[in-house]
Motif scaffolding. Structure first.
Motif, PDB file in Angstrom:
ATOM      1  N   SER A   2       0.830  -1.193   0.000  1.00 15.46           N
ATOM      2  CA  SER A   2       0.000   0.000   0.000  1.00 15.46           C
ATOM      3  C   SER A   2       0.866   1.245   0.000  1.00 15.46           C
ATOM      4  O   SER A   2       2.074   1.191   0.165  1.00 15.46           O
ATOM      5  N   GLU A  14     -12.321   9.960   2.347  1.00 17.68           N
ATOM      6  CA  GLU A  14     -11.948   8.822   1.511  1.00 17.68           C
ATOM      7  C   GLU A  14     -12.282   9.106   0.049  1.00 17.68           C
ATOM      8  O   GLU A  14     -11.528   8.736  -0.853  1.00 17.68           O
ATOM      9  N   THR A  18      -9.639   8.953  -2.983  1.00 19.74           N
ATOM     10  CA  THR A  18      -9.931   8.025  -4.085  1.00 19.74           C
ATOM     11  C   THR A  18      -9.891   8.763  -5.412  1.00 19.74           C
ATOM     12  O   THR A  18      -9.297   8.295  -6.382  1.00 19.74           O
ATOM     13  N   LYS A  28      -8.304   0.282  -4.833  1.00 19.59           N
ATOM     14  CA  LYS A  28      -8.980  -0.830  -4.156  1.00 19.59           C
ATOM     15  C   LYS A  28      -9.488  -0.444  -2.775  1.00 19.59           C
ATOM     16  O   LYS A  28     -10.555  -0.865  -2.357  1.00 19.59           O
ATOM     17  N   ARG A  29      -8.703   0.367  -2.063  1.00 22.15           N
ATOM     18  CA  ARG A  29      -9.059   0.681  -0.674  1.00 22.15           C
ATOM     19  C   ARG A  29      -8.371   1.971  -0.249  1.00 22.15           C
ATOM     20  O   ARG A  29      -7.246   2.235  -0.631  1.00 22.15           O
ATOM     21  N   VAL A  30      -9.081   2.758   0.559  1.00 23.54           N
ATOM     22  CA  VAL A  30      -8.520   3.956   1.177  1.00 23.54           C
ATOM     23  C   VAL A  30      -8.806   3.859   2.670  1.00 23.54           C
ATOM     24  O   VAL A  30      -9.916   3.528   3.077  1.00 23.54           O
ATOM     25  N   TYR A  31      -7.794   4.127   3.478  1.00 23.58           N
ATOM     26  CA  TYR A  31      -7.960   4.095   4.932  1.00 23.58           C
ATOM     27  C   TYR A  31      -7.413   5.388   5.516  1.00 23.58           C
ATOM     28  O   TYR A  31      -6.254   5.741   5.284  1.00 23.58           O
ATOM     29  N   GLU A  48      -4.569   1.640  -1.358  1.00 18.83           N
ATOM     30  CA  GLU A  48      -4.179   0.409  -2.042  1.00 18.83           C
ATOM     31  C   GLU A  48      -4.731   0.473  -3.457  1.00 18.83           C
ATOM     32  O   GLU A  48      -5.884   0.833  -3.666  1.00 18.83           O
ATOM     33  N   ASP A  50      -4.701  -1.482  -7.581  1.00 20.81           N
ATOM     34  CA  ASP A  50      -4.727  -2.813  -8.191  1.00 20.81           C
ATOM     35  C   ASP A  50      -3.344  -3.393  -8.472  1.00 20.81           C
ATOM     36  O   ASP A  50      -3.111  -4.570  -8.251  1.00 20.81           O
TER      37      ASP A  50
END
Length: 102
Positions: A2, A14, A18, A28-31, A48, A50
């Protein structure tokens, strides 16, 4: 793997992050971690994507870029170290300092 994104505005969501990273590939993901006591964003996050190629392109383009009034710090995230067993000098093999006896 990541991406670590630092020096973010406390107003970032987020969806904002994004959108910023979507130009470089599929996100794929945001934190976005928040402070436990205040619930306020802590000024950094993780993204994160792909593929590693997409991550590398985003890092190259965004590291040091001005975004939402701040210069972002963008790089590969480092694995978090587990310091639980070293705290206080004790610890068993499960990472717990104390164990129960029955």
């Amino acid at each position: 793997m990541s991406i670590y994104v630092g020096n973010l505005s406390y107003d970032v969501t987020e969806a904002h992050l994004t959108s910023a990273f979507a130009d470089f590939g599929a996100v794929k993901r945001v934190y976005l971690p928040t402070d436990r006591e205040t619930g306020r964003m802590r000024g950094f996050g993780f993204v994160e994507m792909d593929t590693e190629a997409e991550e590398d392109a985003a890092i190259e383009a965004l590291d040091g870029a001005e975004w939402m009034g701040r210069d972002m710090k963008v790089n590969k995230a480092k694995p978090r170290e587990n310091n639980r067993s070293s705290y206080g000098g004790g610890g068993n093999r499960n990472g717990n300092r104390f164990s129960r006896s029955r």
